[in-house]
Write a protein that holds these residues in place. Structure first.
Motif, short mmCIF file in Angstrom:
data_model
loop_
_atom_site.label_atom_id
_atom_site.label_comp_id
_atom_site.label_asym_id
_atom_site.label_seq_id
_atom_site.Cartn_x
_atom_site.Cartn_y
_atom_site.Cartn_z
N LEU A 84 58.80 50.25 45.68
CA LEU A 84 58.38 51.23 46.69
C LEU A 84 58.33 52.63 46.11
CD1 LEU A 84 57.64 51.54 49.62
CD2 LEU A 84 60.06 51.75 50.17
N PHE A 85 59.33 52.94 45.27
CA PHE A 85 59.37 54.33 44.82
C PHE A 85 58.24 54.64 43.81
CE2 PHE A 85 62.48 51.97 42.33
CZ PHE A 85 62.23 52.35 41.02
N ALA A 136 55.63 55.76 46.05
CA ALA A 136 56.00 56.97 46.75
C ALA A 136 55.81 58.19 45.87
CB ALA A 136 57.45 56.86 47.20
N PHE A 137 56.33 58.10 44.67
CA PHE A 137 56.18 59.27 43.82
C PHE A 137 54.74 59.45 43.38
CE2 PHE A 137 60.90 59.02 43.32
CZ PHE A 137 61.14 60.26 43.87
N MET A 178 52.28 58.87 45.31
CA MET A 178 51.63 59.54 46.45
C MET A 178 51.95 61.02 46.46
SD MET A 178 52.31 56.53 49.18
CE MET A 178 51.66 57.09 50.72
N ILE A 179 53.19 61.35 46.15
CA ILE A 179 53.57 62.76 46.14
C ILE A 179 52.81 63.48 45.04
CG2 ILE A 179 55.46 64.37 45.74
CD1 ILE A 179 57.32 62.37 47.01
N LEU A 198 49.39 64.11 46.19
CA LEU A 198 49.37 65.20 47.16
C LEU A 198 49.42 66.55 46.47
CD1 LEU A 198 49.97 66.45 50.04
CD2 LEU A 198 52.36 66.18 49.39
N ILE A 199 50.32 66.63 45.51
CA ILE A 199 50.47 67.90 44.82
C ILE A 199 49.19 68.21 44.04
CG2 ILE A 199 51.75 69.05 42.96
CD1 ILE A 199 54.17 67.29 44.05
N ILE A 219 46.15 67.37 44.84
CA ILE A 219 45.12 67.86 45.75
C ILE A 219 45.41 69.30 46.14
CG2 ILE A 219 44.08 67.54 48.00
CD1 ILE A 219 44.84 64.54 47.72
N LEU A 220 46.68 69.55 46.46
CA LEU A 220 47.03 70.92 46.86
C LEU A 220 46.79 71.89 45.71
CD1 LEU A 220 50.22 70.43 49.01
CD2 LEU A 220 48.11 71.55 49.71
N TRP A 248 43.33 74.15 45.06
CA TRP A 248 43.01 75.50 45.53
C TRP A 248 43.51 76.57 44.58
CZ3 TRP A 248 46.66 79.17 46.64
CH2 TRP A 248 47.98 78.73 46.86
#
Lengths: 509, 663
Positions: B642-643, B646-647, B649-650, B653-654, B656-657, B660
């Motif tokens: 799972l992890f 999870a990581f 995905m994080i 996310l980072i 994509i962020l 900008w």
């Protein structure tokens, strides 16, 4: 000084980047991971205090705004800002950020760096939820924040953690999918993701109702309300202590915050039309869950159900506004209800966090959460008993503690809406005391329950620090809530003025 | 020092003492804890007496002081403040005086208890809470004090927390009080709704304005709005002042140490409800229906609970039922608008009932915690001071002329006789018959405890826990820390009625706090006929209450001094009545069935059937199975950790962020 800094970005990214940095610390260097986590979380808390000091509560405008384009093709912006609703919740988040690091200090021995990292990353993401003004950004934070929580339950959780995680995931995922559909619809209609612009975007009543239900799906699961609450007790039971604390103290509040940020201002007419539904569900939540809490045999489950019951006051306080507008001239009681809901969220953060920490203290020693395994803890742990009795009393709404303030405000407001709302809500006075003090009677008081209990050691300095800090918070907020409610007056007034303006007339319905 | 500072010190000194005795129990030690508590409460008493002096002799005006703003929300100012008028000062002085006596007494009573410091911390905290209650100038702070005294009562009833019966009694007391508070809180909400304020002065000034307003809470039934408010508030008083049917917690509260039975469950806390209704007299005066309700509840309690007192064998329980009955008298007085008579009886009762309880405690320690009167008897020889003071307390309680209780109780009976309120005949007969009952059970207690032959024997070798009727050492008089408070309480039990009936009842000393509408003024007639306390006592000799009291005395003397077999004879002849009384009218059994068992059943049903059955079993797990089947097909592509995801995905996310930032 803080006014020139991107303070909100600091509050979001400092813990996230700090958490990632901790991940790079090797498995062998747990002490370093702990110290890093502590330093970062304290830094974040200090920055949040700067933000509080620089925050001007006299206007409802968004403060410390940051705006830059993120995905220009879809008009998505990195847009942050805070008002009187978000500031208290952000402070609650950063406050607990420090506490959970201390609470997990020596309790967690395996994969310390991942544990600490998960908490810090979660902290940053939750601050992001409370400060995002772009709906897509909000959604990203809203979903991402669940990942560390899944990890916490999955890696450090109890024996049925897989079941609990799947249930948790299913519930929240289904809920937020409906919200996502709503958000995309709003984007297509308005061409923007800006939550603030959406608040003034005209919508027909029909559309509002669909959107309202979409939001409701997401936020009612998160807060949670009856009948979509059953994930919470399982998640709490399986989560490690720190996870339970964050779940109860902060994550549930995101549901309440969502109602304030989305449901009420974006679909006010639907909220007015469907307020009966929320009020009914809230009252069912308060009373029904109160009865269920009464018969729990597992301490964590009992506190989890108690949390749900207390959250009923949040939704009740928010949605009785419409009935008060009709009943009284001026509708000033509506502000009492909304502010009561906010106070209830903050207070419940302190109290439920403290209660889960109390159970954690016992669990660390006896490795059981079952009430029957205890009895007479006060004999061997007098200081712990004093804290536990204080927090359970606060949980049952004793005046002088924070637990009283929010319930008192919401009940006073509910009376202005309808006598019977207040009547049913006030039943919590009896039910809350019954389940809280019955637990106290069986766990804390009585003759020493077993040989294991006879060998218990009282709380150490670290545990005393954590519980003592929370005790001060609970008492301070109970004895002087003015500073807290003063933060939100302007925002509450603006929200209430806003939701009284029909939107659908603008849409030509 | 400004007046405000002095007034602040009065409650805060006991609070500080409580904090020191409780939190620094190790550092201050046993003696340190009692000194700090006694000092705190003692100074608080002196300051209260000083305020009283200022009011009586220097004409100090009513003080309405705001201490701080607790909160402003929805246009309502919630404040913490003091309203110091004659009613408040009277209560403050009585509370701190009795509390001080109990503090001193505790040194002797709890001398060997391991929880010594904790006990002093609690009773000092109680004094603080009670002072906040009586000094309040608004409904919110009243509710704070109201619940705070309930909290301390809970902690003190369950003080010996290894006793199952004690912690059960504590829980019961808190929950029954919460039922009352449920009504009380609704009453407060109704006040805010009607008047837009929780400040006494504002609310009382605006009260006449809502007379005549009606409300329909249940379709087809229209009520006076003011009646709804008053009855809700009174439900709170029924919990705190243990009026039927919310009285069930008070007899069980005797599980707590005796000093707190005297302080909390006789003299002060249980009278909070009486005080509250008297304080709210400007509201209650507007509703005859609510006052009739108050009066009848009081009448039922006064007579019904006195009767139960006759068949009790536990010395503390007899006094507890007596307390219930006397609280009933006060409630009746409130119900006939004789608020000042209720407060007057509250005050005299505080002294003589505290005296009786502390006397009972003195007996209990002499007999090594034996509370059953069947194993007492003849103690007058060994314990002369306790014996004499118990006689004083008894004479005051039964209303013997010239004693304090006479003046207050006779005034109540007089007032009820004058009243023409709906139901006042019933109340009159109850309070009149109650005199006979009171006299009977009081003398029964006195005879069984102090007179006749000892029904215990001394056996030195009896061991740590001897059976009933056996004591290890011969009983002897208690130490001075116990007897001095008895004497100091006996003095006001004798003289306070004589001294104060004129000013408190007939010269309008309480009229700055209590308002009575002219046509409700039942004390007016008595005031006209009042020619000093001596004349009043002389006049009373020969009236119905006097003869009833004598009858009770004669009956008790005959049965318990000369014909003990008669008691058993009646027991066998009237088994139905005896069982009914012995089981206290089966209230506990009824509540157990009706509320407690049922609540647990409801909770279990909702949890197992609805939560686990319908919601989880049907909806959630159904969709989970669906997901599971789906997942089984795509599992091939996954690592299973799972992890990892999870990581990942994080990180995504980072990433994509981060776009900008780069762009």
């Amino acid at each position: 000084m803080a006014s020139n800094w991107p303070i909100l970005s600091i509050l979001i990214w400092l813990p996230i980047l700090g958490g990632l940095a901790i991940l790079t610390v090797g498995n062998q260097r747990a002490p370093l991971a702990r110290v890093m986590a502590l330093v970062i979380s304290i830094l974040v808390f200090v920055f949040s205090i700067f933000m509080l000091m620089a925050f001007d509560p006299s206007t409802a405008a968004m403060k410390f705004s940051e705006l830059s384009p993120w995905i220009a093709a879809f008009n998505v912006n990195y847009h942050l800002g805070v008002d009187g609703f978000s500031v208290p919740l952000i402070l609650l988040t950063t406050f607990f950020g420090v506490l959970v690091v201390i609470a997990g200090w020596e309790v967690i021995q395996e994969r310390v760096q991942q544990y600490m990292a998960a908490f810090l990353i979660m902290e940053g993401l939750m601050v992001g939820v409370f400060s995002a003004l772009d709906a897509l950004l909000f959604y990203v934070f809203f979903e991402a924040m669940l990942i560390p929580m899944f990890l916490l339950i999955g890696m450090w959780g109890g024996p049925r953690r897989v079941y609990a995680t799947i249930k948790f995931f299913l519930y929240t995922f289904l809920g937020s999918v409906f919200m996502l559909i709503g958000l995309i619809y709003l984007y297509i209609q308005s061409g923007t993701w800006s939550i603030l612009e959406w608040q003034d975007f005209p919508l027909t009543l029909e559309v509002q109702k669909w959107l309202f239900l979409g939001f409701l799906a997401a936020f009612s699961v998160k807060i949670p309300m009856w009948p979509v609450h059953t994930w919470l007790p399982d998640a709490h039971v399986e989560a490690p202590t720190g996870g339970s604390v964050i779940l109860a103290a902060i994550m549930l509040k995101i549901g309440g915050y969502g109602f304030i940020r989305f449901s009420l201002p974006i679909t006010p007419d639907a909220a007015a039309a469907l307020d009966w539904l929320i009020i009914a569900l809230s009252l069912i939540t308060v009373v029904y869950i109160g009865f269920v809490a009464l018969v729990q045999e597992d301490m964590k489950k009992l506190i989890a159900y108690s949390s749900i019951s207390h959250m009923g006051f949040v939704t009740l306080g928010l949605f009785i506004a419409f009935a008060i507008f009709q009943n009284s001239d001026g509708g000033e009681g509506a502000a009492l209800g909304v502010e009561g809901a906010m106070v209830q969220m903050i207070s419940h953060g302190f109290i439920s966090g403290a209660l889960f920490l109390c159970v954690g203290v016992l669990y660390d020693r006896l490795h059981s959460r079952m009430i029957v395994d205890y009895g007479g803890v006060a004999h061997t742990m007098p200081w712990f008993a004093a804290f536990a009795v204080l927090f359970f009393m606060a949980n049952s709404g004793l005046p002088g503690t924070s637990g009283f303030v929010g319930e008192f405000m919401v009940i006073l407001a509910a009376f202005q809406a309808n006598f019977w709302y207040a009547f049913l809500a006030s039943l919590t006075l009896i039910l809350g005391a019954a389940y809280s003090l019955w637990l106290v009677k069986r766990v804390i008081f009585g003759p020493v329950g077993s040989k294991k209990v006879a060998k218990l050691e009282d709380i150490n300095a670290r545990e005393a620090l954590v519980l003592g800090t929370l005790a001060v918070a609970v008492l301070l907020l109970g004895l002087w809530p003015e500073p807290l409610v003063n933060l939100m007056h302007a925002s509450v007034d603006q929200l209430l003025a806003h939701i009284q303006q029909p939107k659908f007339t603008m849409a030509g319905n | 020092m400004s007046l405000k500072t002095i007034l602040l010190l009065i409650p805060l000194l006991p609070l500080a003492a409580a904090a020191i005795a409780g939190l620094l129990r190790k550092q201050v030690g046993r003696a340190g804890s009692h000194w700090v508590a006694i000092l705190g409460v003692g100074v608080s008493f002196l300051l209260s007496a000083w305020v009283l002096y200022q009011q009586i002799f220097l004409g100090m005006e009513t003080q309405n002081i705001t201490i701080y703003t607790w909160m402003i929300s929805g246009g309502v100012h919630f404040e913490v403040g003091f309203l110091i008028d004659h009613l408040t000062t009277l209560m403050m002085t009585v509370v701190t005086f009795v509390s001080l006596m109990v503090h001193i007494y505790t040194i002797g009573y709890m001398a060997t208890d391991p929880g010594y410091q904790r006990f002093f911390s609690y009773i000092a905290l109680f004094t603080f809470s009670m002072l906040m209650l009586v000094m309040s100038n608004n409904f919110m702070q009243l509710f704070f004090g109201w619940e705070a005294v309930g909290l301390v009562s809970y902690l003190l009833i369950g003080f010996w927390f290894d006793r199952e019966s004690a912690i059960y009694a504590g829980l019961k007391a808190f929950l029954v009080n919460r039922v009352g508070d449920f009504g009380f809180l609704l009453g407060i909400a109704a006040v805010l709704y009607s008047f837009g304020s929780l400040d006494y002065a504002t609310v009382f000034a605006a009260a006449p304005g809502i007379a005549g307003k009606t409300v329909t809470l249940i379709p087809g039934m229209e009520w006076q709005w003011i009646t709804v408010i008053c009855i809700c508030l009174f439900i709170g008083a029924m919990g705190k002042s243990a009026q039927a049917p919310l009285h069930v917690w008070l007899p069980d509260s005797m599980e707590g140490p005796t000093p707190i039975s005297a302080l909390i469950h006789a003299a002060t806390m249980v009278t909070a409800g009486i005080f509250m209704v008297a304080r709210m007299s400007p509201l209650f005066e507007l509703s005859d229906a609510a006052l009739s309700f108050v009066m009848l509840i009081g009448a039922v309690t006064a007579l019904g609970m006195g009767l139960v007192g006759i068949v009790q064998n536990d010395i503390k329980r007899v006094i507890a039922y007596s307390t219930l009955s006397q609280l009933g008298y006060m409630t009746v007085a409130l119900g006939v608008s004789a608020y000042s008579a209720a407060i007057f009886h509250l005050m005299t009762h505080a002294f003589f009932k505290a005296l009786l309880f502390l006397g009972a405690g003195s007996v209990i320690i002499a007999l090594h915690h034996q509370q059953d009167m069947r194993y007492m008897g003849g103690l007058r020889k060994q314990m002369p001071i306790t014996w004499i003071t118990a006689w004083v307390g008894t004479l005051a309680l039964i209303g013997f002329p010239f004693m304090s209780g006479f003046y207050s109780k006779d005034s109540i009976i007089e007032a009820v006789a004058e009243s023409s309120r709906w139901g006042s005949e019933v109340a009159y007969w109850s309070v009149l018959l109650g005199v006979l009952i009171t006299s009977f059970y009081s003398f029964r207690l006195l005879y069984l405890t102090f007179h006749g032959q000892p029904r215990y024997r001394v056996d030195v070798g009896a061991g740590e826990h001897p059976p009933d009727g056996v004591v290890q050492h011969a009983p002897h008089e208690s130490p001075w820390v116990v007897t001095v408070p008895l004497i100091l309480l006996a003095i006001p039990s004798i003289v306070i009625g004589y001294l104060l009936i004129g000013p408190v009842l007939f010269e309008g000393w309480l009229s700055d706090a209590i308002s009575v509408l002219p046509h409700n003024n039942v004390l007016e007639h008595a005031a006209e006929n009042f020619h000093g306390p001596v004349a009043m006592a002389k006049h009373a000799i020969g009236t119905a209450p006097f003869w009833l009291m004598i009858t009770g005395f004669v009956l008790a003397t005959f049965i318990y001094q000369f014909r003990p077999a008669l008691a058993d004879f009646f027991k066998q002849k009237l088994p139905g009545i005896y069982r009914l009384l012995e089981n206290k009218y089966y209230f506990d059994e009824l509540y157990q069935k009706l509320f407690i068992s049922r609540s647990v059943r409801i909770g279990r049903g909702l949890w197992k059937k609805v939560d686990a059955g319908v919601i989880d079993g049907g909806l959630v797990n159904g969709s989970a199975r669906l997901m599971g089947n789906l997942a089984a097909r795509i599992r091939v592509w996954q690592s299973g950790y799972l992890f990892h995801y999870a990581f990942a995905m994080i990180a995504g996310l980072i990433g994509i962020l981060a776009i900008w930032v780069v762009l």
